[in-house]
Design an enzyme around this catalytic site. Sequence first.
Site, short mmCIF file in Angstrom:
data_model
loop_
_atom_site.label_atom_id
_atom_site.label_comp_id
_atom_site.label_asym_id
_atom_site.label_seq_id
_atom_site.Cartn_x
_atom_site.Cartn_y
_atom_site.Cartn_z
N ARG A 36 -18.48 81.81 15.37
CA ARG A 36 -19.16 80.62 15.91
C ARG A 36 -20.57 80.55 15.35
O ARG A 36 -21.28 81.57 15.28
CB ARG A 36 -19.27 80.71 17.43
CG ARG A 36 -17.95 80.73 18.11
CD ARG A 36 -17.63 79.42 18.84
NE ARG A 36 -16.25 79.53 19.25
CZ ARG A 36 -15.28 78.70 18.92
NH1 ARG A 36 -15.55 77.62 18.21
NH2 ARG A 36 -14.06 78.91 19.31
N ASP A 37 -20.98 79.34 14.97
CA ASP A 37 -22.37 79.16 14.54
C ASP A 37 -23.27 79.35 15.76
O ASP A 37 -22.99 78.85 16.85
CB ASP A 37 -22.57 77.77 13.93
CG ASP A 37 -23.85 77.68 13.13
OD1 ASP A 37 -23.78 77.54 11.90
OD2 ASP A 37 -24.94 77.76 13.75
N ILE A 38 -24.36 80.08 15.56
CA ILE A 38 -25.27 80.40 16.66
C ILE A 38 -26.02 79.15 17.15
O ILE A 38 -26.52 79.12 18.27
CB ILE A 38 -26.27 81.51 16.21
CG1 ILE A 38 -26.79 82.28 17.39
CG2 ILE A 38 -27.38 80.95 15.36
CD1 ILE A 38 -27.52 83.57 17.01
N ASN A 94 -23.33 74.33 1.87
CA ASN A 94 -24.63 73.92 1.37
C ASN A 94 -25.07 74.85 0.24
O ASN A 94 -24.86 76.06 0.33
CB ASN A 94 -25.67 73.94 2.50
CG ASN A 94 -25.30 73.01 3.63
OD1 ASN A 94 -24.75 71.93 3.39
ND2 ASN A 94 -25.57 73.40 4.87
N VAL A 103 -28.94 80.50 4.54
CA VAL A 103 -28.47 81.89 4.41
C VAL A 103 -27.78 82.03 3.04
O VAL A 103 -26.73 81.41 2.80
CB VAL A 103 -27.48 82.27 5.53
CG1 VAL A 103 -27.01 83.72 5.36
CG2 VAL A 103 -28.13 82.09 6.91
N HIS A 107 -20.78 80.59 2.64
CA HIS A 107 -20.13 80.28 3.91
C HIS A 107 -19.82 78.80 3.94
O HIS A 107 -20.48 77.99 3.28
CB HIS A 107 -21.00 80.68 5.09
CG HIS A 107 -22.37 80.07 5.07
ND1 HIS A 107 -23.37 80.56 4.27
CD2 HIS A 107 -22.89 79.00 5.71
CE1 HIS A 107 -24.46 79.83 4.44
NE2 HIS A 107 -24.20 78.86 5.30
N HIS A 109 -19.08 75.56 6.61
CA HIS A 109 -19.17 75.06 7.98
C HIS A 109 -17.91 74.25 8.28
O HIS A 109 -17.56 73.34 7.52
CB HIS A 109 -20.38 74.12 8.13
CG HIS A 109 -21.70 74.76 7.86
ND1 HIS A 109 -22.56 75.17 8.85
CD2 HIS A 109 -22.33 75.06 6.69
CE1 HIS A 109 -23.66 75.68 8.32
NE2 HIS A 109 -23.55 75.62 7.01
P1 AMP Z 1 -26.74 77.14 6.03
O1 AMP Z 1 -28.02 76.58 6.59
O2 AMP Z 1 -25.81 76.12 5.45
O3 AMP Z 1 -27.05 78.28 5.09
O4 AMP Z 1 -25.96 77.73 7.26
C1 AMP Z 1 -26.37 78.89 7.95
C2 AMP Z 1 -25.86 78.76 9.35
O5 AMP Z 1 -25.90 80.04 9.93
C3 AMP Z 1 -26.69 77.84 10.26
O6 AMP Z 1 -25.86 76.79 10.74
C4 AMP Z 1 -27.17 78.77 11.36
O7 AMP Z 1 -27.18 78.15 12.63
C5 AMP Z 1 -26.16 79.90 11.29
N1 AMP Z 1 -26.61 81.20 11.76
C6 AMP Z 1 -27.81 81.79 11.54
N2 AMP Z 1 -27.84 83.01 12.10
C7 AMP Z 1 -26.64 83.19 12.70
C8 AMP Z 1 -26.06 84.25 13.46
N3 AMP Z 1 -26.72 85.39 13.73
N4 AMP Z 1 -24.79 84.08 13.93
C9 AMP Z 1 -24.11 82.94 13.68
N5 AMP Z 1 -24.61 81.91 12.96
C10 AMP Z 1 -25.86 82.03 12.49
#
Ligand code: AMP
Length: 121
Positions: A36-38, A94, A103, A107, A109
Amino acid sequence: MSERRDRDPGCLFCRIVAGEIPSEPVAEADDVIAIRDISPRAPSHVLLVTREHIPSAADLGAADGPLLGSVFELAASIARAEGIAETGYRVVTNVGEWGGQTVPHLHFHLLGGRSMSWPPG
Ligand code: AMP
Ligand code: ZN
């Protein structure tokens, strides 16, 4: 296997894959995990994270066909389980700063549960 796929000890998603940082698991496959996205941006917001450290989709090639097949197969399976398959959903990755990547570990979404606008902001 090229060096770019080595685990990066400072990488958030490498640490989540290794279980060093807690996450809410949704599903998993041999080469990808789903959590799950945080900070969910839709009623259903799942991240499909490759087990290998690949910086972004810009680092993928033809040899990654099976990996991508696995990602989209898992996404479709999760969408059914989340009850969003019928209404539709979005799978997006992205790349880089202007692409909205925060990040630097590949990954995807999976977003659903509401109608998505197009084009994205
Ligand atoms: P992006 O911005 O496309 O690189 O996506 C990174 C995603 O990781 C964002 O939607 C964040 O909300 C999510 N995220 C960041 N830290 C965590 C975490 N510890 N656990 C789950 N999702 C996270
Ligand atoms: Zn990583």
